[in-house]
Design a protein around this motif. Structure first.
Motif, mmCIF file in Angstrom:
data_model
loop_
_atom_site.group_PDB
_atom_site.id
_atom_site.type_symbol
_atom_site.label_atom_id
_atom_site.label_comp_id
_atom_site.label_asym_id
_atom_site.label_seq_id
_atom_site.Cartn_x
_atom_site.Cartn_y
_atom_site.Cartn_z
ATOM 1 N N ALA A 195 3.234 -3.429 -1.867
ATOM 2 C CA ALA A 195 1.654 -3.340 -2.933
ATOM 3 C C ALA A 195 0.152 -4.695 -2.784
ATOM 4 O O ALA A 195 -0.796 -3.346 -2.862
ATOM 5 N N GLY A 196 0.633 -5.464 -2.622
ATOM 6 C CA GLY A 196 0.022 -6.816 -2.492
ATOM 7 C C GLY A 196 -0.283 -7.130 -4.024
ATOM 8 O O GLY A 196 -2.011 -7.192 -4.628
ATOM 9 N N VAL A 197 0.548 -6.709 -4.983
ATOM 10 C CA VAL A 197 0.057 -6.442 -6.819
ATOM 11 C C VAL A 197 0.418 -8.085 -6.851
ATOM 12 O O VAL A 197 1.403 -8.740 -5.895
ATOM 13 N N LYS A 198 -0.281 -8.787 -7.616
ATOM 14 C CA LYS A 198 -0.236 -10.606 -8.293
ATOM 15 C C LYS A 198 1.239 -9.949 -9.093
ATOM 16 O O LYS A 198 0.961 -9.482 -10.019
ATOM 17 N N THR A 199 1.828 -11.240 -8.984
ATOM 18 C CA THR A 199 2.793 -11.445 -9.842
ATOM 19 C C THR A 199 3.826 -12.722 -10.137
ATOM 20 O O THR A 199 3.123 -13.371 -8.712
ATOM 21 N N VAL B 238 -5.078 -0.804 -13.667
ATOM 22 C CA VAL B 238 -5.340 0.093 -13.442
ATOM 23 C C VAL B 238 -5.194 0.440 -11.404
ATOM 24 O O VAL B 238 -4.559 0.550 -11.050
ATOM 25 N N ASP B 239 -6.454 -0.409 -10.902
ATOM 26 C CA ASP B 239 -6.867 -0.314 -9.943
ATOM 27 C C ASP B 239 -6.656 -1.932 -9.448
ATOM 28 O O ASP B 239 -6.166 -1.520 -7.751
ATOM 29 N N GLU B 240 -5.744 -2.318 -9.912
ATOM 30 C CA GLU B 240 -5.433 -3.321 -8.831
ATOM 31 C C GLU B 240 -3.655 -3.758 -9.276
ATOM 32 O O GLU B 240 -3.240 -4.474 -8.009
ATOM 33 N N VAL B 241 -3.252 -2.947 -10.235
ATOM 34 C CA VAL B 241 -2.050 -3.267 -10.005
ATOM 35 C C VAL B 241 -1.293 -1.859 -10.210
ATOM 36 O O VAL B 241 -0.154 -1.102 -8.945
ATOM 37 N N VAL B 242 -1.370 -0.792 -10.851
ATOM 38 C CA VAL B 242 -0.433 0.326 -11.160
ATOM 39 C C VAL B 242 -1.136 1.334 -9.837
ATOM 40 O O VAL B 242 -0.010 1.760 -9.213
ATOM 41 N N VAL B 243 -2.085 1.760 -9.655
ATOM 42 C CA VAL B 243 -2.311 2.381 -8.456
ATOM 43 C C VAL B 243 -1.589 1.793 -7.722
ATOM 44 O O VAL B 243 -1.286 3.178 -7.154
ATOM 45 N N PRO B 244 -2.263 0.548 -6.697
ATOM 46 C CA PRO B 244 -1.465 0.262 -5.437
ATOM 47 C C PRO B 244 -0.339 0.607 -5.120
ATOM 48 O O PRO B 244 0.658 0.557 -4.586
ATOM 49 N N VAL B 245 0.655 0.023 -7.238
ATOM 50 C CA VAL B 245 2.514 0.549 -7.007
ATOM 51 C C VAL B 245 2.763 1.504 -6.767
ATOM 52 O O VAL B 245 2.971 2.102 -6.022
ATOM 53 N N SER C 128 -1.409 -9.981 -14.061
ATOM 54 C CA SER C 128 -0.260 -10.302 -12.717
ATOM 55 C C SER C 128 0.677 -10.103 -13.701
ATOM 56 O O SER C 128 0.577 -9.625 -15.358
ATOM 57 N N VAL C 129 1.500 -9.357 -13.344
ATOM 58 C CA VAL C 129 3.015 -8.700 -13.739
ATOM 59 C C VAL C 129 3.704 -9.616 -13.969
ATOM 60 O O VAL C 129 4.219 -10.356 -13.298
ATOM 61 N N VAL C 130 4.519 -9.181 -15.005
ATOM 62 C CA VAL C 130 4.987 -9.865 -15.757
ATOM 63 C C VAL C 130 6.563 -9.339 -15.319
ATOM 64 O O VAL C 130 7.503 -9.763 -15.160
ATOM 65 N N GLU C 131 6.669 -7.771 -15.749
ATOM 66 C CA GLU C 131 7.572 -6.892 -15.462
ATOM 67 C C GLU C 131 7.319 -5.618 -15.345
ATOM 68 O O GLU C 131 5.569 -5.297 -15.594
#
Ligand code: GLY
Length: 438
Positions: free
Chosen positions: A108-112, A238-245, A272-275
């Protein structure tokens, strides 16, 4: 609406209390629940969820904890024809399998955080080589379901190695992660396929002691909203993390339905996502629900019935909410059970009491086993500790400082010999010490 809530902690007490105040909700049942919530819900001892949902003709089942979700209880209930708030076992892997979560985020291209798994049986040499690739800050996680307690964050390589050994001794693999700098944010989002509706952002305090000292716990207190978060902070998450996931999970054939909890660090480049967790967080939920004006039953039912996109915008009270956890002596290592708790008897919800590790004094149930069955009227008062986090107090205020003062004032009315709590919940935010560089 007749609603069955599954779980037995303060989070479920908060959910049950909010549901009991929804005019559309006629009955609230909790299984197993705990004795502290017996005034607002009918409690059922640990039971087969499908059989119980049938017995009470539940219109909606709300699953609180991650373990039954990962074990597939939502699938069983859906197959039996019930509306369920909670993801399928496959979608719950976003919490249950850190590899699933990392793979989903990568696609999903999400930073973690960068992560490597260290399997049980890995040689000492390989463990040292893996530790060398991380550091100087080591984030060592139990790669099983540990309810937030399996994480050690340390600059001491010896402590990191010891935690790896301890987790392996318990039979679980370890995940080593790169350290994410920046204040933590918990953002709970209602998710129904690709539809995402955020709740208010919150912050948890995970270490047991003031000034973030001592070991990690399930959470010692929380507050909401976050005065230091940039104005567009929630929208960015929401836009960078949750919607893509959420979209990735739909594309992968494992759509998420329920509460997707993004645990994030807000660094120089933003979130950035921790978990991820597949359920409401504890104790943040106790604070977040306190500010929700929209009746909760309709909200959860919209998610469960696939109509979240038609739900009117959520309404929130102004101000802040804050919760403090009163923990048993010895928590988190070895909490002492059976200690009398006063000032938190069933029916204390309006004072902000949300019970967790408690049982009725006269019940012979074992520690953490929840409560005996019964209904509100006539339920016995007189509680004793039966778990690590014993009780929460939640309060609201026009300012965060007001909410803090109200929660700590109420806590003075509760006694638990040997019990302990943090005195600095939200204090860094009140003092303006949390800064965002982005
Ligand atoms: N607040 C941490 C958790 O719910 O996992």
């Amino acid at each position: 609406m007749r609603i069955l809530v599954i779980g037995n902690g303060a989070r479920e007490h908060a959910l049950a209390y909010s549901l009991s105040r929804d005019p559309q909700v006629t009955e609230v049942h909790v299984s197993p629940g705990n004795a502290g919530m017996s005034a607002i819900a009918t409690l059922h001892p640990q039971a087969d969820a499908v059989a119980l949902a049938r017995e009470i003709a539940a219109d909606l089942v709300v699953v609180g904890p991650e373990i039954p979700l990962v074990d597939g209880v939502a699938d069983q209930l859906r197959e039996a024809g019930f509306a369920v708030f909670g993801p399928s076992a496959k979608a719950a892997q976003i919490e249950g399998s850190k590899k699933f979560a990392k793979d989903t985020m990568a696609r999903a291209g999400v930073k973690t955080a960068r992560a490597e798994q260290v399997a049980v049986g890995t040689s000492e040499e390989e463990i040292d080589a893996t530790l060398d690739r991380f550091g100087p800050h080591y984030v060592v996680k139990d790669d099983g379901l540990a309810g937030g307690k399996g994480v050690v964050v340390t600059d001491d390589v010896v402590e990191a190695r010891e935690h790896i050994r301890a987790v392996h001794a318990g039979g679980n693999p370890v995940l080593l992660e790169s350290f994410l700098d920046g204040p933590e944010v918990s953002l709970f989002c209602l998710v129904d396929g690709e539809t995402v509706v955020p709740l208010l952002p919150a912050q948890d305090h995970k270490r047991v002691g003031d000034n973030d000292s001592g070991p990690n716990t399930g959470g010692m207190g929380a507050y909401t909203p976050l005065p230091w978060l940039p104005e567009d902070g929630v929208q960015r998450i929401v836009d960078e993390v949750v919607v893509p996931v959420a979209a990735q999970m739909v594309e992968d054939g494992v759509p998420f339905n329920g509460l997707l909890y993004a645990g994030l660090a807000w660094g120089q480049d933003g979130p950035s996502v921790v978990e991820f967790n597949c359920r409401f967080g504890d104790p943040e939920t106790q604070a977040v629900l306190e500010l929700l004006e929209t009746p909760l039953g309709g909200v959860l039912n919209a998610v469960a019935t696939g109509t979240l996109d038609q739900l009117p915008e959520l309404e929130w009270k102004d101000g802040y909410a804050l919760t403090v956890v009163l923990a048993a002596e010895g928590y988190p290592e070895a909490p002492v059970a059976g200690v009398p708790l006063t000032g938190a008897d069933p029916g204390s919800e309006a004072r902000g009491v949300r019970a967790a590790g408690v049982r009725a004094a006269e019940d012979g149930v074992s520690e953490g086993a929840g409560a005996a069955s019964g209904t509100g009227e006539g339920a016995a008062a007189g509680l004793v500790s039966a778990g690590g986090r014993v009780v929460n107090v939640v309060a609201t205020g026009k300012t965060l400082e007001d909410a803090r003062a109200a929660a700590y004032a109420e806590l003075k009315n509760i006694t638990l010999p040997g019990g302990h709590f943090r005195t600095d919940i939200a204090l860094p935010a009140v003092k303006g010490e949390i800064r965002i560089d982005a």
